[in-house]
Design a protein around this motif. Structure first.
Motif, PDB file in Angstrom:
ATOM      1  N   LYS A 274      -0.759  -1.678  35.190  1.00  0.00           N
ATOM      2  CA  LYS A 274      -0.425  -2.762  36.117  1.00  0.00           C
ATOM      3  C   LYS A 274      -1.508  -3.830  36.132  1.00  0.00           C
ATOM      4  O   LYS A 274      -1.421  -4.800  36.883  1.00  0.00           O
ATOM      5  N   GLY A 275      -2.545  -3.672  35.323  1.00  0.00           N
ATOM      6  CA  GLY A 275      -3.560  -4.701  35.186  1.00  0.00           C
ATOM      7  C   GLY A 275      -4.991  -4.246  35.398  1.00  0.00           C
ATOM      8  O   GLY A 275      -5.929  -4.819  34.832  1.00  0.00           O
ATOM      9  N   LYS A 276      -5.186  -3.217  36.184  1.00  0.00           N
ATOM     10  CA  LYS A 276      -6.552  -2.761  36.480  1.00  0.00           C
ATOM     11  C   LYS A 276      -7.225  -2.165  35.260  1.00  0.00           C
ATOM     12  O   LYS A 276      -8.434  -2.344  35.053  1.00  0.00           O
ATOM     13  N   HIS A 291      -1.596  -4.145  23.729  1.00  0.00           N
ATOM     14  CA  HIS A 291      -2.008  -5.188  24.659  1.00  0.00           C
ATOM     15  C   HIS A 291      -2.806  -4.588  25.824  1.00  0.00           C
ATOM     16  O   HIS A 291      -2.882  -3.369  25.969  1.00  0.00           O
ATOM     17  N   HIS A 292      -3.340  -5.478  26.666  1.00  0.00           N
ATOM     18  CA  HIS A 292      -4.061  -5.043  27.867  1.00  0.00           C
ATOM     19  C   HIS A 292      -3.179  -4.144  28.731  1.00  0.00           C
ATOM     20  O   HIS A 292      -3.642  -3.121  29.260  1.00  0.00           O
ATOM     21  N   ASN A 293      -1.918  -4.507  28.896  1.00  0.00           N
ATOM     22  CA  ASN A 293      -1.020  -3.770  29.794  1.00  0.00           C
ATOM     23  C   ASN A 293      -0.029  -2.847  29.098  1.00  0.00           C
ATOM     24  O   ASN A 293       0.722  -2.143  29.770  1.00  0.00           O
ATOM     25  N   ALA A 294      -0.012  -2.875  27.771  1.00  0.00           N
ATOM     26  CA  ALA A 294       0.933  -2.023  27.041  1.00  0.00           C
ATOM     27  C   ALA A 294       0.331  -1.639  25.694  1.00  0.00           C
ATOM     28  O   ALA A 294      -0.012  -2.515  24.891  1.00  0.00           O
ATOM     29  N   ALA A 295       0.194  -0.355  25.457  1.00  0.00           N
ATOM     30  CA  ALA A 295      -0.433   0.103  24.221  1.00  0.00           C
ATOM     31  C   ALA A 295       0.056   1.504  23.886  1.00  0.00           C
ATOM     32  O   ALA A 295       0.772   2.131  24.667  1.00  0.00           O
ATOM     33  N   GLY A 296      -0.350   1.998  22.726  1.00  0.00           N
ATOM     34  CA  GLY A 296       0.083   3.335  22.323  1.00  0.00           C
ATOM     35  C   GLY A 296      -0.773   3.900  21.212  1.00  0.00           C
ATOM     36  O   GLY A 296      -1.565   3.196  20.575  1.00  0.00           O
TER      37      GLY A 296
END
Length: 320
Positions: A274-276, A291-296
């Motif tokens: 959620k950003g933190k 990404h900052h908010n979505a990765a794998g």
């Protein structure tokens, strides 16, 4: 604009183009690929769209989806557009090992994207790779037809989480508005994307939600899907798209984790923040990315072992 100009020059000078994207393609990957394919086709170019994995059923409504191939043709191409991959390896070995491609053109918006192309058009501020394809077509002064508009709109709406994610910037809304002006019906697209789920997807989701677990402080949560779950409801990995958003939607949860078994002893792990927490850094610790908010990433081991590895590191990220 320099990169867009260079791409325009390549398109004008060359004739045969291969277009590809990453494994397990999402809406942005498919939408941007097909939008570019439609554009090049309108210019009279020789175009082949190759994906190492099939187009998911949910995106089969997109124009030219039926022309996507899963076997790389035994021929040469002047250039290959590689879209949205982040890391070159995610295009698949057929592409990375190919010796009959004249040059690679990399178009992407991922953080830390590899510069593997002769041309690398990477803008991490873009809401989606589809937005970069839109810029290329718009700069060329080409009149976008309904088919291109539908693909671009789908790329933007899916990668911004229906304009709910932090990447839903002014450009995302501006592009969507222009595509609606071209005749796109927002409800019609939403119905195809979100209101036409097969029954076994809901059955699989029910099993996954039964695995829901929380951290002691409730600031991260996870769900899992195993191979036996697929077998029980006659499902596959394609149907798990979006599952990670359920634990993320819980109040107080900062990071959601989705453990998906690929084969015995190997799990694909998806992270949503959620950003933190910068989950791209978390994934990178396991040789993944995003990404900052979505990765794998991919981790070997049994489910309990993989969970312990992830939770131990995540605790360090959260308790800094």
């Amino acid at each position: 604009m320099i990169m867009i100009k260079r791409i325009a020059e390549e398109i004008a000078a060359l004739n045969s183009f291969l277009i590809t994207t990453h494994e397990s393609p999402d809406g942005d990957a498919v939408g941007s690929s097909l939008a570019l394919a439609r554009y090049l086709t309108c210019l009279g170019k020789d175009v082949t769209v190759y994906l190492c994995d099939p187009v998911p059923d949910v995106y089969q409504f997109l124009p030219m989806a039926e022309r996507v191939v899963q076997e790389l043709p035994d021929r040469s191409f002047d250039a290959c557009f590689v879209l949205d991959v982040g890391e070159f390896r995610r295009a698949g070995k057929a592409i990375t090992d190919c010796r009959t491609i004249g040059k690679f053109i990399n178009i992407d918006h991922h953080l830390n994207c590899e510069d593997f192309g002769e041309i690398n058009y990477v803008d991490t501020t873009a809401c989606a790779t589809g937005a970069l394809v839109y810029r290329i077509i718009e700069a060329a002064g080409h009149e976008m037809d309904y088919d291109i508009a539908l693909c671009i709109y789908t790329a933007v709406i899916t990668d911004t989480g229906s304009f709910r994610y932090s990447n839903a910037n002014p450009e995302a809304f501006a592009i969507a508005a222009k595509m609606v002006e071209k005749g796109i019906n927002a409800w019609d697209v939403a119905e195809k994307l979100y209101e036409s789920q097969p029954q076994n997807r809901l059955q699989l989701l029910a099993m996954a939600l039964a695995t829901l677990s929380f951290s002691p402080f409730g600031d991260y949560a996870s769900i899992a899907v195993t191979l036996d779950m697929y077998q029980k409801c006659n499902a596959n990995a394609e149907l798990t798209d979006g599952f990670v958003n359920y634990p993320r939607s819980i109040k107080g949860v900062e990071v959601a984790i989705f453990f998906r078994e690929i084969r015995d002893g190997l799990f694909k792990v998806g992270f949503r923040s959620k950003g933190k927490v910068d989950v791209s850094a978390l994934a990178a610790a396991f040789s993944g990315g995003g990404h900052h908010n979505a990765a794998g990433c991919t981790i070997e081991g049994s489910l309990p072992v993989v969970k312990e590895k992830v939770f131990t590191l995540l605790e360090k990220f959260l308790r800094k």
